[in-house]
Motif scaffolding. Structure first.
Motif: not given
Length: 702
Positions: A85, A252, A255, A257, A261, A281, A283
Motif C-alpha cells: 500500500k 490490493i 495499488d 507501488t 501511497g 484502491v 484492500i
C-alpha cells in the motif's frame, strides 16, 4: 506528523563517554544520547561536541543487559522487500552490538550470551517498516489511532523486540532512569523506537485474467512462549501457547507501488475519493492463526526418534486455556478450532485432552462424529447449542488428516474444507478502500472478518501448512469472484502462472515457520508447491526429518537460550558464587563417552580399510577390530539407555521435566555394571550442582 514514524536514517556518533544517535534528514530533532558505561539516556538539543561519527544505521533494535555489560543492538543493513500500500517494508540483514564498556578481559558466560544472541539475530527472519504498522493486520490497523506513534499502535504479541526496547520506552514514558524527572514524558524518543516482527513477508505483483493486483503474505510469530520444537510445547499459565503465528493474506487492487501511497496520499482524486488510474484502491485481507494444543503437555527428548509424550490433566490448564481463548475471541471473534493430530497411537492423548478442554469451556456441547470405511473417526465436531458465555464462540473441528490423506490421496483434505465452508462464509474477510482525501492512510471499511480458523497439529507445522494453504486458496477464489475478476465456477488455479506463484508463496511461508521452530524446512511442501505428493518430496521429507532429529536433540539448547535472553524470558545475572552458567558440569566420564564412541568407530573403520601384508598373521587385526567394535557397541547402548544425559538442554530456563529426567538417568548411569562406580566416585557432587543450577538460573519474566 513525521514524529509519529521512526527515522529512516540515523547517524551514530561515539566517544569514550557516550553514544549519540541523530537523523541527518531531520536536523531539528533532538539527539538521543546513551551514556557510557551506565546506560543512562537523555536527549540533547543542538550540536554535540566530543563525539565522532562512526557509521550510519537503519534503526535501533534495542538495548539489552547481559551478564557484565549492556549492548545497543543496531540494524546496520536492511533489504527492501517491496511496497505494501505504498509503504516500503524491509528485512533485517545485519546487526551490530555496541558495548557500553570496554572489557579488558573476556568472560566465558558473557561471550556465550553474545554468541547465542548473534546467532538468533542472524538466523531469525525479521521485518520492519518506517511508515506502516506491520505488527497489526489491516483490520486492526483500521481501528487504531493513526495519530499515535507507530510503536504505541503495535500489537504487543508481535512486537518482537519489545523487551529490548524497554529502556527507550520507559524513558519515553518517564519511567526509566536517566536525565529526565520521573513522570516527564519525552515524545521526541518516539522516532528512535522501531518495532520489528519475526516471521515471513512476501509481496509480489501478479494478475488473474489480465487484472493486476499485489498479493502479500505476512506471518507474524508471537514473542510469548517462543522457542524451539521440543523445548516449547503447549500453554503457559498466562495463556500463551507455543509456536503461535498469525498469517495474513492480502490482496490490493489499484495499488500505486511508487511513492508513499496511503501514508502520504498520491494518485488522483475523483469525487473526493483516493484513486489510482481512475479506480479505488481496495484492500482485501484474510487472517488465519496456528498455535500449540492449549493444555500442559511436553515431548521429552531422550535421543529416541520418537520422544516420550506427557500430558497433564486438563483441570490444571483450565484457567490458562480460558485466558488464551478469551483473548483469541476478543481479537478475532468466533474461533474454529481445527485439530489435525492423529486419533490413534501416541498422539491420541493430545487429541482427547483438547476435546475435553473444549467440552469444559463451552456451555452445552453438542456435536457429531462422521465415520467412513477408512477410519473410525473422520470428522468430529463440537459446538455450543446456545451462546451463554464468551467461550461458546468456540467450535471444535477434528479431522484425521494422516488417515484421510494416506496413500497420496491428498484430494481428501477437501472433506475438511467442505465442513468449514459455512463458517468461512459467515466469518468473511476484511475489505476496505482508502478514505476520501485522507493523507494519514485511514481506511473506509466495507466489511470485517468476524471469525478465524485456528489450526494445529502436533508441531503446528506440516499438516497445518497444507490446511492453511487450502483455506487461503478458497478465500482468495471467493474474493476474486466478489471483485468480478472470476466468474462462478472459475478458479485462480485455471491460470497456471498464478497457480504456481501462489503455491510457492505458501510453501515459502511453510519453510520459514518450520525453520523458526524445528530448524528445518517444512514437510509435505511438494504438495503445497505442485499440488501433488511425489516420491522426491517424500525423500526430501526424510532428509528433513533426520536433520530435525539431530538439531532437536543436539543443537536446539543454545537456540532456546537465545530466544529466552532476547525476549526477556531469562535475564542474565552477575556471578553467583563463581558459578559459570554455561559450563558443562556432568561427570567427566559421561562427557567423554560420546567422544569414545566416535573414536571407536574410527578405529573400526581404519581396521576394515587397512591392507594386511601377505605374510602377516590375521588374529591381531581381528582382535583389534573386535575390541573397538565391542567398545562402540557398549558406548551406543549406554548412550541409548541414558539418552537424557546427552541431550543438549537449554541451560537458562531448563524445563522441569529435563531436570527430573536428568536425575533419573544419572541414577541409571550409577547402576551401570561397567562404569557406575566411576561415575559415583568422580562425580564429587557435580551432577547435583548441575541440576540445582538449572533451577537457580530461572528468572522467568511474565
Amino acid at each position: 506528523m513525521s514524529g509519529l514514524f521512526p527515522f529512516r536514517d540515523i547517524n551514530v556518533h561515539a566517544s569514550p563517554n557516550q553514544y549519540a544517535f541523530s537523523s541527518p534528514s531531520t536536523p531539528s530533532a533532538p539527539t538521543l544520547v546513551i551514556e557510557r558505561p551506565n546506560g543512562d539516556i537523555r536527549l540533547h538539543d543542538g550540536p554535540l561536541l566530543g563525539t565522532q561519527r562512526v557509521s550510519s544505521i537503519a534503526g535501533i533494535m534495542g538495548i539489552i543487559q547481559l551478564k557484565l555489560d549492556k549492548y545497543i543492538i543496531v540494524i546496520t543493513k536492511a533489504q527492501p522487500m517491496g511496497r505494501l500500500k505504498g509503504h516500503m517494508v524491509y528485512k533485517v540483514i545485519a546487526t551490530e552490538f555496541l558495548p557500553l564498556r570496554e572489557r579488558p578481559l573476556h568472560d566465558p558466560d558473557e561471550d556465550t550470551y553474545y554468541n547465542i544472541l548473534k546467532a538468533m539475530l542472524k538466523s531469525g527472519p525479521m521485518y520492519f517498516s518506517y511508515s506502516l504498522d506491520i505488527t497489526n493486520s489491516f483490520q486492526r490497523q483500521a481501528a487504531s489511532d493513526l495519530m499515535a506513534p507507530i510503536w504505541q499502535r503495535a500489537d504487543d504479541r508481535f512486537f518482537w523486540n519489545r523487551f529490548i526496547q524497554s529502556d527507550l520506552i520507559n524513558f519515553r514514558m518517564g519511567k526509566g532512569s536517566g536525565f529526565r524527572l520521573q513522570g516527564q514524558q519525552s515524545p521526541a524518543v518516539d522516532a528512535y523506537i522501531l518495532p520489528v516482527i519475526y516471521g515471513m513477508f512476501r509481496i509480489t505483483q501478479t494478475q488473474v485474467k489480465s487484472t493486476p493486483f499485489s498479493l502479500t503474505l505476512i506471518t507474524r510469530r508471537s514473542r510469548f512462549r517462543a522457542g524451539t520444537r521440543y523445548f516449547s510445547r503447549g500453554i503457559d499459565e498466562q495463556g500463551n501457547v507455543s509456536n503461535y503465528n498469525e498469517t495474513e493474506q492480502v490482496v490490493i487492487l489499484n495499488d500505486n507501488t511508487d511513492g508513499l501511497g496511503g501514508f502520504a496520499g498520491g494518485g488522483g482524486l475523483e469525487n473526493g475519493r483516493v484513486v489510482r488510474d481512475g479506480h479505488e484502491v481496495q484492500i482485501l485481507a484474510y487472517v488465519q492463526t496456528r498455535g500449540s494444543v492449549p493444555v500442559y503437555w511436553a515431548e521429552i527428548n531422550n535421543l529416541r526418534y520418537t520422544p516420550t509424550l506427557q500430558v497433564r490433566g486438563i483441570d490444571t490448564a483450565l484457567n490458562a486455556a480460558k485466558r488464551h481463548f478469551q483473548q483469541q475471541i476478543e481479537i478475532y471473534g468466533k474461533n474454529y478450532l481445527v485439530n489435525l493430530v492423529n486419533q490413534k497411537g501416541r498422539e491420541k492423548q493430545v487429541k482427547e485432552a483438547y476435546e475435553q478442554m473444549v467440552e469444559r469451556l463451552i456451555s452445552h456441547p453438542e456435536g457429531g462424529i462422521q465415520k467412513d470405511s477408512h477410519t473410525s473417526e473422520k470428522l468430529h465436531i463440537l459446538a455450543a447449542t446456545d451462546k451463554e458465555t464468551i467461550f461458546d464462540n468456540l467450535e471444535y473441528v477434528y479431522f484425521d488428516f494422516h488417515n484421510e490423506t494416506k496413500g497420496l490421496r491428498w484430494h481428501r483434505a477437501q472433506l475438511l474444507l467442505d465442513q468449514l465452508q459455512e463458517g468461512l462464509m459467515k466469518g468473511g474477510y476484511f475489505r476496505a478502500v482508502d478514505m476520501p482525501g485522507d493523507l494519514q492512510g485511514q481506511l473506509e471499511v466495507r466489511y470485517r472478518q468476524t471469525a478465524v480458523v485456528r489450526t494445529n497439529c502436533m508441531d503446528c507445522l506440516d499438516r497445518t501448512n497444507v490446511v492453511q494453504t487450502m483455506l487461503g486458496r478458497w478465500v482468495l477464489t471467493r474474493q476474486l469472484m466478489e471483485l468480478g475478476i472470476l466468474k462462478q465456477g472459475e478458479s485462480q488455479d485455471d491460470n497456471a502462472a498464478f497457480r504456481d506463484l501462489y503455491r510457492n508463496l505458501w510453501a515459502d511461508n511453510a519453510d520459514v515457520v518450520s525453520n523458526s521452530y524445528s530448524g528445518t524446512g517444512a514437510l509435505k511442501t511438494d504438495f503445497t508447491r505442485t499440488g501433488e505428493r511425489t516420491r522426491a518430496g517424500a525423500l526430501q521429507d526424510g532428509r528433513n526429518s533426520i536433520t530435525r532429529y539431530i538439531k532437536n536433540n543436539f543443537l536446539d539448547g543454545p537456540r532456546q537460550d537465545g530466544f529466552d535472553v532476547f525476549l526477556g524470558a531469562y535475564r542474565p545475572a552477575a556471578y553467583l558464587g563463581g558459578i559459570l552458567t554455561f559450563t558443562d558440569r556432568r561427570p567427566m566420564l559421561l562427557q567423554a563417552i560420546p567422544y569414545l564412541f566416535a573414536a571407536s568407530l574410527f578405529m573400526v573403520l581404519m581396521a576394515l580399510v587397512t591392507r594386511r601384508l601377505p605374510d602377516a598373521t590375521v588374529w591381531p587385526l581381528r582382535f583389534f577390530t573386535m575390541f573397538w567394535l565391542a567398545v562402540a557397541l557398549w558406548c551406543w547402548q549406554f548412550i541409548y539407555r541414558n539418552g537424557m544425559l546427552f541431550v543438549n538442554w537449554p541451560k537458562l530456563n531448563t524445563p522441569r521435566f529435563a531436570v527430573e529426567g536428568y536425575q533419573k538417568a544419572l541414577g541409571s548411569a550409577r547402576s551401570d555394571p561397567v562404569v557406575g562406580s566411576f561415575v559415583t566416585r568422580h562425580e564429587r557432587g557435580a551432577s547435583t550442582a548441575r541440576v540445582s543450577h538449572m533451577e537457580e538460573g530461572k528468572k522467568r519474566i511474565q
